[in-house]
Design a protein around this motif. Structure first.
Motif, short mmCIF file in Angstrom:
data_model
loop_
_atom_site.label_atom_id
_atom_site.label_comp_id
_atom_site.label_asym_id
_atom_site.label_seq_id
_atom_site.Cartn_x
_atom_site.Cartn_y
_atom_site.Cartn_z
N GLY A 47 17.85 40.66 7.50
CA GLY A 47 19.26 40.29 7.21
C GLY A 47 19.59 39.13 6.61
O GLY A 47 20.64 38.60 5.85
N SER A 48 18.67 37.93 6.78
CA SER A 48 18.95 36.64 6.34
C SER A 48 18.90 36.66 4.94
O SER A 48 18.12 37.13 4.15
N THR A 49 19.68 35.51 4.32
CA THR A 49 19.76 35.19 3.03
C THR A 49 19.28 33.83 2.90
O THR A 49 19.35 33.07 2.13
N ALA A 50 18.43 33.49 3.79
CA ALA A 50 17.97 32.03 4.03
C ALA A 50 17.06 31.73 2.90
O ALA A 50 16.26 32.67 2.44
N ASP B 183 19.55 25.82 8.85
CA ASP B 183 20.64 24.90 8.55
C ASP B 183 21.58 24.68 9.62
O ASP B 183 21.84 25.69 10.41
N ALA B 184 21.99 23.60 9.66
CA ALA B 184 22.97 22.99 11.13
C ALA B 184 24.20 22.70 10.12
O ALA B 184 24.02 21.78 9.51
N ASN B 185 25.33 22.83 10.96
CA ASN B 185 26.55 22.22 10.53
C ASN B 185 27.60 22.15 11.84
O ASN B 185 27.57 23.05 12.57
N GLY C 290 29.20 23.38 16.83
CA GLY C 290 28.52 23.52 15.44
C GLY C 290 27.53 25.03 15.78
O GLY C 290 27.67 25.71 16.46
N THR C 291 26.97 25.08 14.55
CA THR C 291 26.11 26.37 14.46
C THR C 291 24.88 26.00 13.72
O THR C 291 24.97 25.12 12.79
N VAL C 292 23.90 26.70 13.92
CA VAL C 292 22.64 26.67 13.13
C VAL C 292 22.38 27.88 12.73
O VAL C 292 22.25 29.33 13.29
N SER C 293 22.55 28.21 11.18
CA SER C 293 22.38 29.63 10.74
C SER C 293 21.39 29.48 9.54
O SER C 293 20.56 28.61 9.25
N ASN C 294 21.17 30.61 8.73
CA ASN C 294 20.30 30.81 7.64
C ASN C 294 18.93 30.38 8.02
O ASN C 294 18.03 29.51 7.56
N ILE C 295 18.38 31.08 9.40
CA ILE C 295 17.17 30.63 9.99
C ILE C 295 16.04 31.52 9.68
O ILE C 295 15.91 32.57 9.08
N LEU C 296 14.99 30.75 9.15
CA LEU C 296 13.58 31.34 8.53
C LEU C 296 12.57 31.11 9.81
O LEU C 296 12.75 30.14 10.72
#
Length: 236
Positions: free
Chosen positions: A32-35, A97-99, A113-119
């Motif tokens: 389901g990722s769109t990374a 990606d981290a924000n 923070g979060t880390v998302s769009n993980i490959l």
């Protein structure tokens, strides 16, 4: 905002925009990722350059106000624990990606923070990515990430605060939680992180966690071992 912050802000915006269009460019990943390997590679290399350019001097942190930080995470999950000697280098690499958001106070900070769009890629030599990141171009990093799979889920960081300042840094700690699903495997993270601010005014952050120092990792309920590092640079 200085020049490096403007560059990173633009890069972060590109990464976000490209990630949103990742369905069209790369297709939604199996989980389901769109990374997007292009945007993630560009963000990682720009963050690397901006982070390395920050002077490693004693940070005088702001005593009020808020700031946003963007960057990337790289980590590895392994089946066996490091017990000395030559550590196992083969595992499941995770890059995302981290924000983070930071609120500064007179004698502390409050960040999350979060880390998302993980490959992710299993059964890979972690040195491949770290070598490309250390000395390669965005194209080099992109070429590796294009062999990775999409994931679902994200990591969440809470209760971020200052730890005891040591040496030339302002040390930080936080809690981490979240589950990342990759090729049907659920990888659950928990525990604590450590790290520090860098730059004369704390323009950079490093967040690190290792399973022998407070991090927990379970893969489908089974204990696993590993670590991750997050490099971030202020974008405002």
């Amino acid at each position: 905002m200085n020049h490096s912050r403007r560059i990173l802000a633009a890069t972060a915006a590109l990464a976000a925009a490209t990630s949103m269009s990742g369905c069209a460019l790369f297709g939604i990943g199996p989980d389901g990722s769109t990374a997007d390997p292009v945007a993630t590679a560009a963000l990682a290399v720009q963050t690397r350059d901006d982070f390395n350019a920050l002077a490693s001097v004693d940070s005088t942190l702001p005593t009020s106000g808020e700031a946003n930080y963007s960057g990337f995470m790289a980590g590895v999950v392994k089946d066996t624990q490091f017990t000395g000697g030559n550590p196992t280098q083969i595992g499941r690499m995770l890059v995302g990606d981290a924000n983070f958001e930071v609120a500064f106070m007179a004698s502390d900070v409050d960040f999350s923070g979060t880390v998302s769009n993980i490959l992710a890629k299993d059964e890979t030599d972690q040195n491949e990515f770290y070598i490309a990141l250390t000395s390669g171009t965005a194209a080099d990093v992109q070429a590796l990430l294009e062999t990775y799979d999409g994931t679902s889920g994200e990591l969440t960081f809470t209760n971020g605060r200052l730890d005891t300042p040591v040496g030339t840094t302002k040390n930080i700690t936080s809690n981490v939680s979240g589950t990342v699903t990759h090729n049907g495997d659920a990888i659950e993270f928990g525990g604590t992180t450590r790290g520090y601010f860098i730059g004369a005014n704390g323009e950079g952050m490093f967040v690190n966690a290792e399973t022998h120092e407070g991090l927990t990792i379970k893969e489908n309920g089974v204990d696993r071992f590993g670590d991750f590092g997050i490099r971030l640079v202020e974008t405002n």
